[in-house]
Design a protein around this motif. Structure first.
Motif, PDB file in Angstrom:
ATOM      1  N   VAL A 166      -0.327  19.900  65.389  1.00 55.98           N
ATOM      2  CA  VAL A 166       1.320  20.155  65.414  1.00 55.98           C
ATOM      3  C   VAL A 166       1.181  18.958  66.160  1.00 55.98           C
ATOM      4  O   VAL A 166       1.997  17.748  66.215  1.00 55.98           O
ATOM      5  CB  VAL A 166       2.414  21.213  65.952  1.00 55.98           C
ATOM      6  N   ARG A 167       0.873  18.809  67.448  1.00 62.97           N
ATOM      7  CA  ARG A 167       1.088  17.928  68.743  1.00 62.97           C
ATOM      8  C   ARG A 167       0.396  16.492  68.360  1.00 62.97           C
ATOM      9  O   ARG A 167       1.469  15.379  68.707  1.00 62.97           O
ATOM     10  CB  ARG A 167       0.499  18.628  69.852  1.00 62.97           C
ATOM     11  N   ALA A 168      -0.553  16.917  68.208  1.00 63.20           N
ATOM     12  CA  ALA A 168      -1.685  15.587  67.883  1.00 63.20           C
ATOM     13  C   ALA A 168      -0.545  14.502  66.571  1.00 63.20           C
ATOM     14  O   ALA A 168       0.091  13.347  66.689  1.00 63.20           O
ATOM     15  CB  ALA A 168      -2.681  15.755  66.879  1.00 63.20           C
ATOM     16  N   GLU A 169       0.027  15.161  65.427  1.00 57.60           N
ATOM     17  CA  GLU A 169       0.901  14.984  64.413  1.00 57.60           C
ATOM     18  C   GLU A 169       1.874  13.994  64.948  1.00 57.60           C
ATOM     19  O   GLU A 169       2.022  13.061  64.554  1.00 57.60           O
ATOM     20  CB  GLU A 169       0.569  15.528  62.957  1.00 57.60           C
ATOM     21  N   GLU A 170       2.329  15.114  65.523  1.00 58.62           N
ATOM     22  CA  GLU A 170       3.821  14.379  66.713  1.00 58.62           C
ATOM     23  C   GLU A 170       3.603  13.126  67.156  1.00 58.62           C
ATOM     24  O   GLU A 170       4.459  12.895  67.415  1.00 58.62           O
ATOM     25  CB  GLU A 170       4.368  15.690  67.185  1.00 58.62           C
ATOM     26  N   THR A 171       2.906  13.351  67.947  1.00 60.91           N
ATOM     27  CA  THR A 171       2.593  12.036  68.717  1.00 60.91           C
ATOM     28  C   THR A 171       2.443  10.959  68.536  1.00 60.91           C
ATOM     29  O   THR A 171       2.906  10.147  68.717  1.00 60.91           O
ATOM     30  CB  THR A 171       1.043  12.697  70.144  1.00 60.91           C
ATOM     31  N   SER A 172       1.103  10.919  66.622  1.00 59.60           N
ATOM     32  CA  SER A 172       0.911   9.841  66.232  1.00 59.60           C
ATOM     33  C   SER A 172       2.554   8.956  65.810  1.00 59.60           C
ATOM     34  O   SER A 172       2.617   7.950  65.742  1.00 59.60           O
ATOM     35  CB  SER A 172       0.040   9.773  65.508  1.00 59.60           C
ATOM     36  N   ARG A 173       3.356  10.548  65.100  1.00 62.74           N
ATOM     37  CA  ARG A 173       4.366   9.552  64.102  1.00 62.74           C
ATOM     38  C   ARG A 173       5.743   9.023  65.563  1.00 62.74           C
ATOM     39  O   ARG A 173       5.650   7.819  65.207  1.00 62.74           O
ATOM     40  CB  ARG A 173       4.604  11.787  63.625  1.00 62.74           C
ATOM     41  N   MET A 174       5.534   9.375  66.356  1.00 64.57           N
ATOM     42  CA  MET A 174       6.198   8.998  67.375  1.00 64.57           C
ATOM     43  C   MET A 174       5.948   7.841  68.356  1.00 64.57           C
ATOM     44  O   MET A 174       6.336   6.688  68.224  1.00 64.57           O
ATOM     45  CB  MET A 174       6.389   9.883  68.681  1.00 64.57           C
ATOM     46  N   LYS A 175       4.499   7.257  68.694  1.00 66.93           N
ATOM     47  CA  LYS A 175       4.208   6.179  68.419  1.00 66.93           C
ATOM     48  C   LYS A 175       4.330   5.119  66.981  1.00 66.93           C
ATOM     49  O   LYS A 175       5.189   4.087  67.871  1.00 66.93           O
ATOM     50  CB  LYS A 175       2.608   6.442  68.835  1.00 66.93           C
ATOM     51  N   ARG A 176       4.399   5.652  65.912  1.00 72.30           N
ATOM     52  CA  ARG A 176       4.359   4.827  64.902  1.00 72.30           C
ATOM     53  C   ARG A 176       5.827   4.282  65.120  1.00 72.30           C
ATOM     54  O   ARG A 176       6.482   3.255  64.593  1.00 72.30           O
ATOM     55  CB  ARG A 176       4.165   5.724  63.394  1.00 72.30           C
ATOM     56  N   ALA A 188       9.558   6.813  72.682  1.00 67.88           N
ATOM     57  CA  ALA A 188       9.102   7.632  73.768  1.00 67.88           C
ATOM     58  C   ALA A 188       8.513   8.429  74.295  1.00 67.88           C
ATOM     59  O   ALA A 188       8.319   9.490  72.881  1.00 67.88           O
ATOM     60  CB  ALA A 188       9.908   8.192  75.314  1.00 67.88           C
ATOM     61  N   PRO A 189       6.831   8.389  74.591  1.00 67.47           N
ATOM     62  CA  PRO A 189       5.692   9.262  74.878  1.00 67.47           C
ATOM     63  C   PRO A 189       5.683  10.687  75.484  1.00 67.47           C
ATOM     64  O   PRO A 189       4.741  10.402  76.573  1.00 67.47           O
ATOM     65  CB  PRO A 189       4.409   7.977  74.719  1.00 67.47           C
ATOM     66  N   LEU A 224       9.279  19.283  78.764  1.00 64.88           N
ATOM     67  CA  LEU A 224       9.417  19.296  77.835  1.00 64.88           C
ATOM     68  C   LEU A 224      10.269  19.796  77.714  1.00 64.88           C
ATOM     69  O   LEU A 224      10.550  19.730  75.648  1.00 64.88           O
ATOM     70  CB  LEU A 224       7.387  19.619  78.009  1.00 64.88           C
ATOM     71  N   LEU A 225      10.562  20.941  77.418  1.00 66.62           N
ATOM     72  CA  LEU A 225      11.233  22.145  76.567  1.00 66.62           C
ATOM     73  C   LEU A 225      12.397  21.776  76.426  1.00 66.62           C
ATOM     74  O   LEU A 225      12.621  22.722  75.145  1.00 66.62           O
ATOM     75  CB  LEU A 225      10.666  23.612  77.063  1.00 66.62           C
ATOM     76  N   ARG A 226      13.159  21.234  76.842  1.00 67.26           N
ATOM     77  CA  ARG A 226      14.655  21.136  76.007  1.00 67.26           C
ATOM     78  C   ARG A 226      14.331  19.262  75.734  1.00 67.26           C
ATOM     79  O   ARG A 226      15.565  19.591  74.731  1.00 67.26           O
ATOM     80  CB  ARG A 226      14.843  19.594  77.803  1.00 67.26           C
ATOM     81  N   TYR A 227      13.139  18.575  74.710  1.00 65.91           N
ATOM     82  CA  TYR A 227      12.952  18.100  73.351  1.00 65.91           C
ATOM     83  C   TYR A 227      13.331  19.173  72.546  1.00 65.91           C
ATOM     84  O   TYR A 227      12.951  20.297  72.109  1.00 65.91           O
ATOM     85  CB  TYR A 227      12.012  17.222  73.267  1.00 65.91           C
ATOM     86  N   ASN A 228      14.016  18.508  72.012  1.00 70.79           N
ATOM     87  CA  ASN A 228      13.645  19.619  70.125  1.00 70.79           C
ATOM     88  C   ASN A 228      12.642  18.538  69.333  1.00 70.79           C
ATOM     89  O   ASN A 228      13.611  17.605  68.490  1.00 70.79           O
ATOM     90  CB  ASN A 228      15.356  19.021  69.436  1.00 70.79           C
ATOM     91  N   LEU A 229      11.677  19.326  69.631  1.00 67.65           N
ATOM     92  CA  LEU A 229      10.261  18.626  68.432  1.00 67.65           C
ATOM     93  C   LEU A 229       9.518  19.906  68.044  1.00 67.65           C
ATOM     94  O   LEU A 229       9.786  21.276  68.617  1.00 67.65           O
ATOM     95  CB  LEU A 229       9.235  18.272  70.132  1.00 67.65           C
ATOM     96  N   ARG A 231       8.829  23.948  69.790  1.00 69.54           N
ATOM     97  CA  ARG A 231       8.949  24.853  68.234  1.00 69.54           C
ATOM     98  C   ARG A 231       7.849  25.280  68.296  1.00 69.54           C
ATOM     99  O   ARG A 231       8.197  27.123  67.771  1.00 69.54           O
ATOM    100  CB  ARG A 231      10.119  24.409  67.219  1.00 69.54           C
ATOM    101  N   ALA A 232       6.749  24.859  68.308  1.00 69.83           N
ATOM    102  CA  ALA A 232       5.438  25.822  67.362  1.00 69.83           C
ATOM    103  C   ALA A 232       5.442  25.901  68.993  1.00 69.83           C
ATOM    104  O   ALA A 232       4.583  27.919  68.113  1.00 69.83           O
ATOM    105  CB  ALA A 232       4.045  24.227  67.670  1.00 69.83           C
ATOM    106  N   TYR A 233       4.873  25.445  70.394  1.00 68.53           N
ATOM    107  CA  TYR A 233       4.814  26.632  71.289  1.00 68.53           C
ATOM    108  C   TYR A 233       5.613  27.331  71.295  1.00 68.53           C
ATOM    109  O   TYR A 233       4.887  28.389  72.004  1.00 68.53           O
ATOM    110  CB  TYR A 233       5.204  25.295  72.368  1.00 68.53           C
TER     111      TYR A 233
END
Ligand SMILES: [Zn+2]
Length: 417
Positions: free
Chosen positions: A254-264, A268-269, A296-301, A305-307
């Motif tokens: 989940v983290r890897a997928e979301e990281t690259s989507r945010m980058k695309r 902000a990373p 980090l936990l303040r973000y709605n990501l 939620r998975a964490y």
């Protein structure tokens, strides 16, 4: 004056053979000790292990012995051939200090193999000025002897584990004994298929298998199927360690997928360098990491939620009663199925499918020492990591048996350290 031969007779003496003389090699780098049969002693046939009349003698062979004060040491001996009446053949004799065609003496092989359990094989070869291949020979000799002479006895609990090796998707199946008093590697199989795992049951024999009371494994279907068939009387438990490992893998996806989507999307990373923050148990974090995690936990990501789902799941292990653990598990799966996070939903589905096997953990937990499989798995990984020379399956197999098998060692009349 104390002579080399006197010392050898004290620590490495064999009836039927005598040490003749010791001398330096022409380059003075090694010591050569000539041996011969004691007069009137009969050679032993290496096939039937019975004394037999002599036939002829072969050219002198060199057997490498334990090095001494910076000198290599060789025993020189001309093997006899016997005309064996039992075997109806001319056969090379058996000598008590060596094993078949191997060039190292048994004493030196045991010595090297003991060091190869503490150091990597490469380091062992360097320290004793020998080659990696000879260290391999030594370990192979000692492990082969150990497997032939080990006593299986009564085995109450086993753990089945898989380990990825080499690059790509190559797996080994490892089976451990995980009784409270004895933990050891029992068996290694190539691949993680039904056919390969079948080999374990064949190797142990029906007598041992039928007495097994607990089996711990992960959710890999071929394992589940065979355990159902072959250990139908045993309580089958899905191992906590494997469930947690799967959950971490899902979170990491989940983290890897979301990281690259945010980058695309040019955002902000915020997830950068968060991997260990999220995978480690929160009570194992330092103060700085705690603050970073809180931010980090303040973000709605999705990752957040998975964490939170993963952390909430940890509570499962606190239960004592299988009934309450079951209620908790059901509720967690219900919530997760609504999360719209596919890797986590996949975990929830698989936990639902294996509900009973997971709850067996609570039915058995007072009787099994938890964390044993995890500990053995870590040890196996260390053995593999120490092994940059391990190119083949055979080498890996030997190394794992050698470090985790608790195998008996060949008898030795003297302890060379
Ligand atoms: Zn024979």
């Amino acid at each position: 004056m104390l002579q080399l031969i006197t010392i050898l007779n004290r620590c490495h003496r064999f009836p039927g053979f005598v040490y003749q003389r010791a001398r330096f090699s022409p380059d003075h780098k090694s010591i050569e000790i000539a041996m011969r049969p004691r007069k009137g002693s009969k050679a032993i046939c290496s096939r039937c292990h019975q004394p037999a009349p002599g036939y002829d003698q072969l050219v002198e062979r060199r057997f490498e012995f334990i090095p001494f004060w910076g000198f290599l040491v060789f025993l020189l001996y001309s093997m006899r051939r016997v005309d064996c009446r039992h075997c109806h053949a001319v056969v090379v004799e058996e000598v008590p200090w060596a094993d078949g065609k191997r060039t190292l003496t048994k004493a030196y092989m045991l010595f090297l193999a003991r060091w190869a359990r503490r150091l990597s094989w490469k380091e062992t070869a360097e320290v004793f000025r020998t080659s990696w291949d000879k260290v391999f020979d030594a370990v192979e000799h000692v492990v082969t002897w150990g497997l032939e002479h080990r006593v299986l006895g009564q085995i109450d609990a086993i753990g089945v584990d898989e380990i990825q090796y080499a690059r790509g998707h190559k797996y080994l199946t490892l089976v451990y004994q995980i009784d409270l008093g004895v933990t050891r590697l029992l068996w290694i199989g190539k691949e993680r298929t039904i056919e390969s795992f079948q080999g374990f049951f064949t190797a142990m024999g029906e007598d041992v298998i039928s007495k097994i009371v607990f089996v711990c494994s992960d959710m890999w279907e071929p394992y589940l199927k065979l355990i159902r068939e072959r250990c139908s009387e045993a309580l089958h438990i899905l191992d906590r360690f494997h469930i947690v490992a799967n959950m971490n893998k899902a979170l990491d996806n989940v983290r890897a997928e979301e990281t690259s989507r945010m980058k695309r999307e040019g955002r902000a990373p915020v997830l950068r360098k968060s991997r260990w923050l999220l995978l480690r148990r929160s009570e194992n974090l330092g103060t700085d990491q705690h603050f970073r995690l809180r931010d980090l936990l303040r973000y709605n990501l999705k990752t957040v939620r998975a964490y939170l789902l993963k952390e909430a799941f940890q509570q499962l292990w606190e239960y004592n009663s299988p009934v309450w653990a079951g209620k908790f598990l059901d509720e967690w799966c219900r919530q997760t199925m609504r999360s719209r996070i596919e890797p986590m939903k996949k975990i929830a589905r698989s936990l639902r499918n294996h509900r009973e096997l997971i709850l067996n953990y609570f039915r058995a937990q007072k009787l099994l020492s938890s964390g044993v499989v995890e500990g053995l798995n870590n040890k196996a990984k260390v053995t593999m990591r120490k092994s940059y020379g391990f190119r083949t399956y055979r080498i890996l197999e030997l190394a794992l048996y050698h470090s985790l098998g608790k195998l008996p060692e060949p008898d030795s009349t003297h302890d060379f350290f």
